[in-house]
Design a protein around this motif. Structure first.
Motif, PDB file in Angstrom:
ATOM      1  N   LYS A 154       8.286   9.594  -0.045  1.00  0.00           N
ATOM      2  CA  LYS A 154       6.916  10.126  -0.209  1.00  0.00           C
ATOM      3  C   LYS A 154       6.407  10.726   1.113  1.00  0.00           C
ATOM      4  N   PRO A 221       1.031  13.649  -6.628  1.00  0.00           N
ATOM      5  CA  PRO A 221       2.027  13.345  -5.534  1.00  0.00           C
ATOM      6  C   PRO A 221       3.264  13.072  -5.876  1.00  0.00           C
ATOM      7  N   THR A 336      -0.524   6.117  -5.858  1.00  0.00           N
ATOM      8  CA  THR A 336      -1.531   6.122  -4.740  1.00  0.00           C
ATOM      9  C   THR A 336      -2.391   4.819  -4.779  1.00  0.00           C
ATOM     10  N   ASP A 337      -2.768   4.621  -5.992  1.00  0.00           N
ATOM     11  CA  ASP A 337      -3.770   3.394  -6.272  1.00  0.00           C
ATOM     12  C   ASP A 337      -3.124   2.480  -7.442  1.00  0.00           C
TER      13      ASP A 337
END
Ligand code: AMP
Ligand code: GLY
Length: 429
Positions: A154, A221, A336-337
């Protein structure tokens, strides 16, 4: 004699390894999480951090392990293979020094250049982020910016794809990395070839294409990998057989230069207008790629391990010739979350002909819960990628609504786009 095999790691990759071994040996497993699929297959399961070399050796000794397989790169980087080898447990996984081919991207590129390994992109390494930013300004073309250490796939930012040059420079200034690699941006289609390696020998397995982007249509992402497919042949629809051979030659050249390497060597390639170029090497099976490869491997994986240990020639591999499609179910918001702690339904009885692999789930008394990582995967098998995809989708009816899936993986539309993309790139030759 029944061999006792220790498996280190608790992800989907390790569940696939466990399934490939469980019928042929006594399996003992350890990981930081309790993977319910592995725990079901193993005679004993201990919760131990994958980087706790002493704890893993103590467990190996307590179960009198004859052999070990290390799944995750974090364990290899922590010297778990060295510690097990030194304790007399032959480990299919490289020692820390050889694992640097994955764990240190600056070393990896220098190694390729010094050893004349084919497929190395233009690169420079930097310890000084200001100098790296100057290089970006002066470079004629787009660059990929890569932290030298492990970032779970990442940390890479590709200029002209995910970020602008200004954003890449801001990223370098803010991230405080000790060392970065800046290298030519490779344009093409990515594919993976994994090989079993020991005693200077190489046995390659069918090519796989992973999908790193979080959302359908390759948006969003980068993740650890949302799913992957393989074909009935060793190559993939957008490749020629010769591209596969070129990739296999790169892996053989690496092993010639690293004669002590043992374990899986994973080559990540970009098929460019000049043929396959190396994006990276990994020192272990891919996750998800192991879930494509091991279910179609007809040669007992245990035979590979015992031949590797004895110094004999590795067996020639045979594969079932089925195509595979793997799709991961991940927590909402991943990467991400991520919505950790969500209760998920996984109805093992309803997966039909497909295979279910558990990854990062938290098994509590009242059911399964998500963590911050990928939760579970299904793998469809069939006599074409389309048939395997349909099989995987049918199995995903078990997934419930608390997880997210990239349904486009393995679908004809996406496959056609890859073939067209590659034709455009080759057309520009
Ligand atoms: P890595 O951690 O090296 O696998 O990089 C993660 C992802 O970044 C790869 O799967 C590629 O999609 C992308 N990437 C890495 N290096 C390059 C490069 N030189 N050119 C284009 N994309 C790259
Ligand atoms: N699928 C990418 C990896 O295992 O690194």
């Amino acid at each position: 004699m029944t061999e006792t095999v220790l498996l280190v790691g608790g992800g989907g990759r390790e569940h696939a390894i466990a399934r490939a071994l469980a019928d042929d040996c006594e399996l003992c497993a350890c990981a930081s999480n309790v993977n319910p699929g592995i725990a079901d297959l193993a005679a004993s399961f201990e919760t131990i951090e994958e980087t706790d070399a002493d704890g893993i050796v103590a467990f190996a000794e307590s179960v009198a392990a004859d052999l070990a397989v290390v799944g995750p790169e974090s364990a290899l980087a922590a010297g778990v293979a060295d510690a097990l080898d030194d304790a007399g447990v032959y480990t299919f996984g490289p020692r820390e020094a050889e694992a640097r081919i994955e764990t240190d991207k600056a070393y990896q590129r220098r190694f390729m250049a010094e050893e004349g390994i084919p497929g190395c992109p233009d690169f420079e390494t930097f310890d000084d982020m200001a100098a790296a930013c100057d290089y970006i300004d002066a470079y004629d073309g787009d660059l990929a910016v890569k932290p030298a250490g492990l970032t779970g796939g990442k940390g890479v930012k590709v200029i002209g794809d995910q970020v602008t040059a200004a954003e890449a420079k801001a990223y370098l200034r803010e991230s405080d990395y000790d060392r970065v690699v800046l290298e030519e941006r490779l344009v093409g289609e990515e594919f993976t070839v994994q090989a079993f390696v020991a005693n200077g020998e190489v046995r390659t397995t069918p090519a796989v294409q992973d999908h790193k982007r979080a959302y359908e249509g390759d948006e969003g992402p980068n993740t650890g990998g949302m799913g992957s497919y393989s074909d009935t042949t060793m190559h993939l629809p957008f490749m020629d057989p010769g591209d596969y051979e070129d990739a296999a030659e790169v892996i053989e050249a690496v092993v010639d230069a690293l004669p002590d390497y043992k374990g899986v060597l994973y080559g990540q390639f970009m098929l460019t207008d000049e043929g396959p170029k190396v994006v990276e090497f990994n020192a272990r099976f891919g996750d998800p790629e192991a879930m494509n490869t091991l279910p179609v491997l007809e040669t007992p994986f245990l035979d590979v391990l015992t031949a590797a240990r004895s110094g004999e020639s590795l067996p020639e591999l045979t594969f079932s010739g089925e195509a595979t499609v793997c799709k991961y179910a991940v927590p909402d918001g991943y990467p991400t979350d991520p919505d950790a702690g969500a209760r998920i339904e996984v109805d093992e009885e309803s997966v039909g002909d497909a295979l279910l692999f558990y990854a990062s789930v938290d098994a509590r008394e009242d059911g399964l819960y998500t963590t911050t990582s990928r939760a579970f995967a299904v793998v469809g098998l069939g006599d074409s990628i389309a048939a395997a995809e349909a099989d995987a989708e049918a199995a995903l009816s078990v997934a419930g609504d608390r997880v997210r899936i990239r349904h486009d993986i393995g679908k004809p539309d996406l496959l056609d786009r890859r073939v067209e993309h590659m034709a455009e790139i080759r057309g520009g030759e």
